[in-house]
Write a protein that holds these residues in place. Structure first.
Motif, mmCIF file in Angstrom:
data_model
loop_
_atom_site.group_PDB
_atom_site.id
_atom_site.type_symbol
_atom_site.label_atom_id
_atom_site.label_comp_id
_atom_site.label_asym_id
_atom_site.label_seq_id
_atom_site.Cartn_x
_atom_site.Cartn_y
_atom_site.Cartn_z
ATOM 1 N N ALA A 120 0.843 -1.206 0.000
ATOM 2 C CA ALA A 120 0.000 0.000 0.000
ATOM 3 C C ALA A 120 0.872 1.248 0.000
ATOM 4 O O ALA A 120 0.639 2.188 -0.767
ATOM 5 C CB ALA A 120 -0.928 -0.008 1.214
ATOM 6 N N ALA A 121 1.910 1.247 0.826
ATOM 7 C CA ALA A 121 2.814 2.412 0.902
ATOM 8 C C ALA A 121 3.472 2.659 -0.445
ATOM 9 O O ALA A 121 3.521 3.790 -0.931
ATOM 10 C CB ALA A 121 3.871 2.194 1.988
ATOM 11 N N ASN A 122 3.963 1.595 -1.064
ATOM 12 C CA ASN A 122 4.630 1.753 -2.356
ATOM 13 C C ASN A 122 3.698 2.366 -3.396
ATOM 14 O O ASN A 122 4.093 3.229 -4.163
ATOM 15 C CB ASN A 122 5.130 0.404 -2.874
ATOM 16 N N TRP A 123 2.466 1.902 -3.402
ATOM 17 C CA TRP A 123 1.534 2.409 -4.409
ATOM 18 C C TRP A 123 1.105 3.849 -4.123
ATOM 19 O O TRP A 123 0.974 4.651 -5.038
ATOM 20 C CB TRP A 123 0.319 1.490 -4.518
ATOM 21 N N VAL A 124 0.880 4.155 -2.853
ATOM 22 C CA VAL A 124 0.464 5.523 -2.520
ATOM 23 C C VAL A 124 1.598 6.510 -2.806
ATOM 24 O O VAL A 124 1.401 7.575 -3.388
ATOM 25 C CB VAL A 124 0.010 5.618 -1.045
ATOM 26 N N MET A 125 2.819 6.119 -2.424
ATOM 27 C CA MET A 125 3.959 7.022 -2.620
ATOM 28 C C MET A 125 4.420 7.037 -4.076
ATOM 29 O O MET A 125 4.977 8.020 -4.543
ATOM 30 C CB MET A 125 5.140 6.586 -1.746
ATOM 31 N N GLY A 126 4.219 5.940 -4.787
ATOM 32 C CA GLY A 126 4.707 5.842 -6.160
ATOM 33 C C GLY A 126 3.658 6.259 -7.170
ATOM 34 O O GLY A 126 3.490 7.446 -7.456
ATOM 35 N N GLU A 127 2.934 5.254 -7.677
ATOM 36 C CA GLU A 127 1.978 5.474 -8.759
ATOM 37 C C GLU A 127 0.967 6.597 -8.448
ATOM 38 O O GLU A 127 0.780 7.499 -9.254
ATOM 39 C CB GLU A 127 1.226 4.159 -8.978
#
Ligand code: ADP
Ligand code: MG
Length: 477
Positions: free
Chosen positions: A343-350
């Motif tokens: 979740a963190a990766n997607w919120v911060m990334g994409e």
């Protein structure tokens, strides 16, 4: 000679009350000029200011959030000066006895270090009106809608040693007032702005150098640029044998420079005295406790919890708690999908990337937290790969429906049937005999080539882990 920079900020945060600090007029932004200025704001004779309790509660809230002493008794004072947008001839502010005393905030530096910055005080005051120089030929217009808008002026200690630290501090205060919901933080509308006091001194010298004050900076980028320019200017003056004069300067964002506006007044020039129209502000201990009970979880506490509870790296936790809305969004996704790091990766990334590109706030995201967790669920249950998920996300962003719908419509479901993957591999191997020979002759790098070919043949839908495993078997066998 090596120089050290010393910076102290005075931040003005417009408090989010519906009416003004001493009158019932509306504080809403953007009304027709002079339609929201009542007799009190105009400074008519015979009218009296009445203090807005909401503004006081917001000041208390801020004080508690920075661990400051809340003054049981503070005093409003008149700060006297003449200016066309100040019809009373004085601004009501606080001087010797401010409502919020000494506190501190912790800032995060780029290298991951933290630093504590002292807050000297925070006091309540009213804003002045606005002079409009551009709208009339050869004349200046005065709009008094802003007159009497409540401000909290937050004065820092001269604790910052670089423009970057000043920006980090300003961002931290910005995040705090927004977490506390006491200021909308809108910098374009002037709801959050700062004066930067800047001086330099030879490294190792204890005494501060003479400072210049750069007025009314309303963006993080400008603060950094204005300070860097000012530091260079002062060093040039000193190295040229001159002296820095204590003065008020303006930052010109178009030219990227600061220029002198006026000599700096000393506080005795303002002839401060207690305002006889207002009683001293007395705050009872139980009022303070009642306000304390309304404090939300603050950024530092939230960050620690994100690290402890979700096992996020410090860096992720810092980024995700930069605003309350972003933190809430992340938390909703993490809870719904059960995989916090994903979740963190997607919120911060994409997601953040797409928001930035579109110039949107998290609250305006076309992909809701529910929708994003729906997408992540399909990665977790292996319906799609992470790579295909980016394609699905883009479609969701463009309003083509939720993850399941996009996956169905575009036929993006991942191929996990190993016989189908094997068939694709066989076809690729048969079509590339030279590469096969080279690979078997020791050119390991060609493995990637085969992966690429199979992915191409399956429109990127082959399950990557299965593909790797099967391909290895086939090439080696
Ligand atoms: P004023 O109200 O006249 O602007 P203050 O003494 O209240 O003056 O200081 C305002 C701000 O200037 C504070 O944030 C303080 O930390 C900062 N400051 C004071 N002296 C210096 C200095 N020599 N260099 C940089 N900042 C300074
Ligand atoms: Mg000042």
């Amino acid at each position: 000679m090596e120089w050290e920079t010393v910076i102290g900020l005075e931040i003005h945060a417009q408090l989010a009350t519906r009416s003004k600090i001493f009158s019932g007029a509306s504080t809403a932004y953007g009304a027709e000029p002079n339609t929201q200025a009542c007799l009190v704001d105009l400074g008519m004779p015979g009218v009296l200011p009445v203090l807005n309790e909401g503004a006081v509660r917001m000041a208390i809230k801020f004080g508690l959030a920075i661990n400051a002493q809340i003054a049981p008794r503070s005093v409003f004072a008149r700060k006297n000066y003449f200016y066309p947008d100040l019809p009373k001839g004085y601004q009501i502010s606080q001087f010797e006895l401010p409502v919020v005393g000494h506190g501190q905030v912790t800032i995060d530096l780029e290298d991951g270090q933290r630093k504590v910055i002292g807050v000297t005080r925070a006091h309540l005051e009213e804003d002045a009106g606005k002079s409009l120089h551009e709208d009339f030929h050869g004349m200046t217009g005065i709009d008094l809608n802003r007159a009497g808008t409540p401000l909290l002026e937050i004065v820092s200690e001269p604790d910052m040693r670089s423009a970057k630290e000043a920006v980090a501090y300003m961002k931290k205060i910005h995040a705090l007032v927004r977490y506390l919901e006491i200021c909308d933080g809108n910098m374009q509308e002037g709801s959050f702005r700062c004066d930067a006091n800047v001086s330099v001194r030879p490294k190792g010298q204890h005494a501060f150098g003479t400072r210049a004050e750069i007025k009314n900076i309303n963006s993080f980028r400008f603060v950094e640029r204005a300070i860097n320019y000012e530091v260079e200017r002062q060093i040039d003056v000193l190295e040229g044998g001159g002296k820095v004069v204590q003065e008020t300067r303006l930052y010109d964002p178009d030219k990227g420079e600061t220029r002198s506006m006026r000599g700096k007044e000393d506080s005795h020039d303002y002839r401060y005295f207690p305002d006889p129209d207002l009683l001293p502000l007395e705050i009872a201990a139980d009022t303070i406790e009642a306000v304390r009970a309304t404090l939300p979880e603050l950024p530092d506490a939230k960050r620690s919890r994100f690290v402890d509870h979700y096992g996020l790296p410090e860096y992720d936790a810092t980024v995700l708690t930069a605003s309350r809305e972003l933190a809430d969004y992340f938390e909703a996704v993490a809870k719904a999908c059960g995989e916090a790091k994903l979740a963190a990766n997607w919120v911060m990334g994409e997601l953040s990337g797409a928001l930035n590109k579109a110039g949107l706030e998290i609250t305006e995201s076309p992909v809701s937290s529910d929708a994003l967790s729906g997408l992540l669920a399909r990665i977790i249950d292996k319906t799609i790969s992470g790579k295909i998920a980016k394609e699905v996300f883009e479609a969701m962003w463009n309003g083509e429906g939720d993850a399941d719908r996009v996956i169905e419509q575009k036929g993006l479901r991942q191929i996990t049937d190993s016989s189908a993957i094997e068939a694709a591999i066989d076809a690729v191997i048969a079509a590339n005999p030279t590469q096969l020979e080279q690979y078997r002759g020791g050119k390991d790098k060609l493995f990637g080539f085969f992966v690429g070919q199979v992915m191409k043949a399956t429109q990127g839908k082959a399950n990557p882990a299965q593909l790797n495993e099967l391909l290895k078997q086939k090439l080696d066998g």
